[in-house]
Design a protein around this motif. Structure first.
Motif, PDB file in Angstrom:
ATOM      1  N   UNK A   7       0.663  -1.730  -0.014  1.00 41.63           N
ATOM      2  CA  UNK A   7       0.170  -0.293  -0.170  1.00 41.63           C
ATOM      3  C   UNK A   7       0.750   1.195   0.083  1.00 41.63           C
ATOM      4  N   UNK A   8       1.900   1.341   1.072  1.00 42.58           N
ATOM      5  CA  UNK A   8       3.234   2.166   0.747  1.00 42.58           C
ATOM      6  C   UNK A   8       3.659   3.110  -0.701  1.00 42.58           C
ATOM      7  N   UNK A   9       4.441   1.585  -1.123  1.00 42.86           N
ATOM      8  CA  UNK A   9       4.837   1.829  -2.282  1.00 42.86           C
ATOM      9  C   UNK A   9       3.937   2.518  -3.845  1.00 42.86           C
ATOM     10  N   UNK A  10       2.192   1.961  -3.335  1.00 44.07           N
ATOM     11  CA  UNK A  10       1.271   2.188  -4.161  1.00 44.07           C
ATOM     12  C   UNK A  10       1.174   3.801  -4.219  1.00 44.07           C
ATOM     13  N   UNK A  11       1.118   4.140  -2.813  1.00 39.87           N
ATOM     14  CA  UNK A  11       0.453   5.602  -2.146  1.00 39.87           C
ATOM     15  C   UNK A  11       2.304   7.037  -2.928  1.00 39.87           C
ATOM     16  N   UNK A  12       3.124   6.281  -2.658  1.00 39.17           N
ATOM     17  CA  UNK A  12       4.025   6.805  -2.827  1.00 39.17           C
ATOM     18  C   UNK A  12       3.787   7.172  -4.393  1.00 39.17           C
ATOM     19  N   UNK A  13       4.017   6.434  -5.382  1.00 36.22           N
ATOM     20  CA  UNK A  13       3.734   6.484  -6.878  1.00 36.22           C
ATOM     21  C   UNK A  13       2.789   7.735  -7.040  1.00 36.22           C
ATOM     22  N   UNK A  14       1.603   7.365  -6.464  1.00 31.62           N
ATOM     23  CA  UNK A  14       0.428   7.995  -6.785  1.00 31.62           C
ATOM     24  C   UNK A  14       1.181   9.506  -6.637  1.00 31.62           C
ATOM     25  N   UNK A  15       1.527   9.717  -5.102  1.00 34.06           N
ATOM     26  CA  UNK A  15       1.773  11.352  -4.712  1.00 34.06           C
ATOM     27  C   UNK A  15       2.650  12.055  -5.395  1.00 34.06           C
ATOM     28  N   UNK A  16       3.635  11.024  -6.083  1.00 33.35           N
ATOM     29  CA  UNK A  16       4.875  12.119  -6.875  1.00 33.35           C
ATOM     30  C   UNK A  16       4.193  12.517  -8.384  1.00 33.35           C
ATOM     31  N   UNK A  17       3.133  11.120  -8.470  1.00 35.18           N
ATOM     32  CA  UNK A  17       2.767  11.682  -9.852  1.00 35.18           C
ATOM     33  C   UNK A  17       1.236  12.427 -10.107  1.00 35.18           C
ATOM     34  N   UNK A  18       0.787  13.239  -8.868  1.00 35.50           N
ATOM     35  CA  UNK A  18      -0.298  14.416  -8.106  1.00 35.50           C
ATOM     36  C   UNK A  18      -1.019  14.086  -8.816  1.00 35.50           C
ATOM     37  N   UNK A  19      -1.592  12.481  -8.031  1.00 37.83           N
ATOM     38  CA  UNK A  19      -2.817  11.563  -8.455  1.00 37.83           C
ATOM     39  C   UNK A  19      -3.249  11.163  -7.050  1.00 37.83           C
ATOM     40  N   UNK A  20      -4.762  11.627  -6.702  1.00 39.95           N
ATOM     41  CA  UNK A  20      -5.207  11.655  -5.142  1.00 39.95           C
ATOM     42  C   UNK A  20      -5.724  10.490  -5.838  1.00 39.95           C
ATOM     43  N   UNK A  21      -5.045   9.481  -4.991  1.00 36.71           N
ATOM     44  CA  UNK A  21      -5.688   7.956  -5.340  1.00 36.71           C
ATOM     45  C   UNK A  21      -6.334   8.096  -4.004  1.00 36.71           C
ATOM     46  N   UNK A  22      -7.324   7.043  -3.364  1.00 43.01           N
ATOM     47  CA  UNK A  22      -7.583   6.781  -1.574  1.00 43.01           C
ATOM     48  C   UNK A  22      -6.695   5.959  -1.228  1.00 43.01           C
ATOM     49  N   UNK A  23      -6.273   6.245  -0.556  1.00 37.33           N
ATOM     50  CA  UNK A  23      -5.679   5.240   0.606  1.00 37.33           C
ATOM     51  C   UNK A  23      -6.350   4.829   1.248  1.00 37.33           C
ATOM     52  N   UNK A  24      -7.395   4.191   1.155  1.00 37.68           N
ATOM     53  CA  UNK A  24      -8.436   3.111   1.841  1.00 37.68           C
ATOM     54  C   UNK A  24      -8.531   1.923   0.488  1.00 37.68           C
ATOM     55  N   UNK A  25      -8.673   2.764  -0.418  1.00 41.04           N
ATOM     56  CA  UNK A  25      -9.084   1.968  -1.969  1.00 41.04           C
ATOM     57  C   UNK A  25      -7.035   0.994  -1.762  1.00 41.04           C
ATOM     58  N   UNK A  26      -6.486   0.994  -1.544  1.00 45.34           N
ATOM     59  CA  UNK A  26      -5.059   1.237  -1.340  1.00 45.34           C
ATOM     60  C   UNK A  26      -5.214  -0.047  -0.789  1.00 45.34           C
ATOM     61  N   UNK A  27      -5.464   0.151   0.211  1.00 51.68           N
ATOM     62  CA  UNK A  27      -4.820  -0.832   1.111  1.00 51.68           C
ATOM     63  C   UNK A  27      -5.818  -2.096   1.649  1.00 51.68           C
ATOM     64  N   UNK A  28      -7.080  -1.781   0.749  1.00 48.23           N
ATOM     65  CA  UNK A  28      -7.770  -2.809   0.789  1.00 48.23           C
ATOM     66  C   UNK A  28      -7.784  -2.965  -0.111  1.00 48.23           C
ATOM     67  N   UNK A  29      -7.661  -3.159  -1.657  1.00 50.61           N
ATOM     68  CA  UNK A  29      -6.173  -4.230  -2.248  1.00 50.61           C
ATOM     69  C   UNK A  29      -5.036  -5.503  -1.725  1.00 50.61           C
ATOM     70  N   UNK A  30      -4.198  -4.209  -1.262  1.00 49.67           N
ATOM     71  CA  UNK A  30      -3.216  -4.830  -0.539  1.00 49.67           C
ATOM     72  C   UNK A  30      -3.890  -5.967   0.836  1.00 49.67           C
ATOM     73  N   UNK A  31      -4.442  -5.756   1.455  1.00 45.30           N
ATOM     74  CA  UNK A  31      -4.879  -6.933   2.727  1.00 45.30           C
ATOM     75  C   UNK A  31      -5.691  -7.882   1.437  1.00 45.30           C
ATOM     76  N   UNK A  32      -6.828  -7.387   0.534  1.00 49.76           N
ATOM     77  CA  UNK A  32      -6.784  -8.973  -0.468  1.00 49.76           C
ATOM     78  C   UNK A  32      -6.333  -9.363  -1.013  1.00 49.76           C
ATOM     79  N   UNK A  33      -5.070  -8.494  -1.702  1.00 52.44           N
ATOM     80  CA  UNK A  33      -3.784  -9.719  -2.504  1.00 52.44           C
ATOM     81  C   UNK A  33      -3.381 -10.933  -0.696  1.00 52.44           C
ATOM     82  N   UNK A  34      -2.957 -10.251  -0.069  1.00 54.71           N
ATOM     83  CA  UNK A  34      -2.366 -11.166   0.934  1.00 54.71           C
ATOM     84  C   UNK A  34      -3.047 -12.377   1.362  1.00 54.71           C
TER      85      UNK A  34
END
Length: 332
Positions: free
Chosen positions: A261-288
């Protein structure tokens, strides 16, 4: 031009939203570290809050600029639009918080801003490239988080193949403190910037920033502090949903989810894209969870969360448009 008391009050509403964002999204930062019992809840929220606040020293303000001028044309935005946007987002956040649904504060704010902005000036006020990038991120951020978390699970399995389960557990209990810190840093760097953008575009609309849009440093500090205080207050209903209802996590799996989740957020922040931290960590939890076995994921809970994702933009938008309309009628 707003009077000073009204301007201060509206900034206060924006900071209250930021506080609720931290409260609502505390689960994103601490759910895995609490569910694996690496930290007690009270220590976990303090750990997350510190890194939420410290994020301003690490990241630029790309996301704040996107929110400020990349969703609705900054020249269209006035105090009434900002009030409608904030109240739309706050209302939806409170509804989902009470129900224990980890919806996106980011997309609630964007939905509220779109609803109020369109209610004022129609569709031509929409900055479509910013909105399209945000909508695409609704689908891609959880997928990216899921894939990165899966790859991390594979790497952890190979690196730990000669270790006993107890040794693995001990190693990742320590490493999970690092991954929780990284995720909290990403959460603070991503989510606090949305409120920075809202306050800054409000100041810009009142002619207080000069001819060029920018984010004042005092706005940065105030927003980071507000989200950190919200995180310290916790969001225990959503912690339970994220930490144990979707799937059960070991410390190693918690590390993989948070790091992905952190890696995904870092990439989005650097790109200026307002992604959802909720979506990101949920996807990561489902993945593991799915890496262990597909049946380890409670898909009915995950599907309910996905439904909330799709509802957030239009629901917050409708509320924001409605509040904008009522405010216009009341104020004339």
């Amino acid at each position: 031009m707003l009077s000073l008391p009204l301007l201060v009050a509206l900034i206060g509403v924006a900071l209250f939203f930021d506080f609720l964002n931290g409260l609502h999204d505390a689960a994103n930062s601490i759910a895995t570290v609490v569910s694996t019992r690496v930290l007690k809840p009270q220590w976990a929220v303090l750990w997350a809050a510190f890194f939420n606040f410290a994020a301003f020293a690490v990241f630029g303000l790309n996301v704040a600029n996107t929110i400020g001028k990349g969703i609705i044309d900054a020249h269209v935005i006035d105090a009434t639009v900002i009030f409608g946007a904030l109240m739309g987002a706050i209302s939806w956040n409170v509804i989902t918080w009470v129900l224990g649904i980890p919806s996106s504060s980011t997309h609630a704010l964007i939905g509220g801003l779109l609803g109020a902005g369109i209610a004022k000036a129609g569709l031509h006020a929409v900055v479509w490239h910013g909105v399209i990038a945000t909508v695409v991120a609704i689908f891609t951020s959880p997928a990216v988080g899921l894939v990165i978390a899966l790859l991390l699970v594979l790497a952890v399995a190979w690196s730990s193949i000669r270790l006993t389960p107890l040794a693995v557990d001990r190693r990742f209990r320590k490493l999970q403190l690092v991954s929780a810190a990284l995720y909290s840093l990403g959460h603070g760097g991503s989510d606090a910037q949305k409120t920075m953008g809202i306050i800054s575009v409000l100041l810009y609309s009142q002619g207080l920033l000069g001819k060029e849009f920018h984010v004042p440093f005092w706005v940065v500090i105030a927003c980071q502090a507000a989200i950190a205080l919200g995180t310290m207050s916790g969001g225990w209903r959503i912690v339970h949903t994220m930490g144990s209802k979707i799937t059960r996590l070991t410390p190693a799996q918690g590390f993989c989810a948070e790091t992905g989740g952190a890696i995904t957020l870092f990439m989005a922040i650097l790109g200026g894209v307002p992604v959802s931290s909720t979506h990101t960590i949920t996807g990561a939890i489902v993945g593991v969870g799915a890496a262990r076995r597909v049946s380890a994921v409670r898909w009915n809970v995950a599907s309910n969360i996905v439904v909330a994702w799709f509802l957030t933009l239009p629901a917050a938008g409708l509320i924001g448009a409605g509040i904008y309309g009522v405010t216009r009628l009341v104020t004339g």
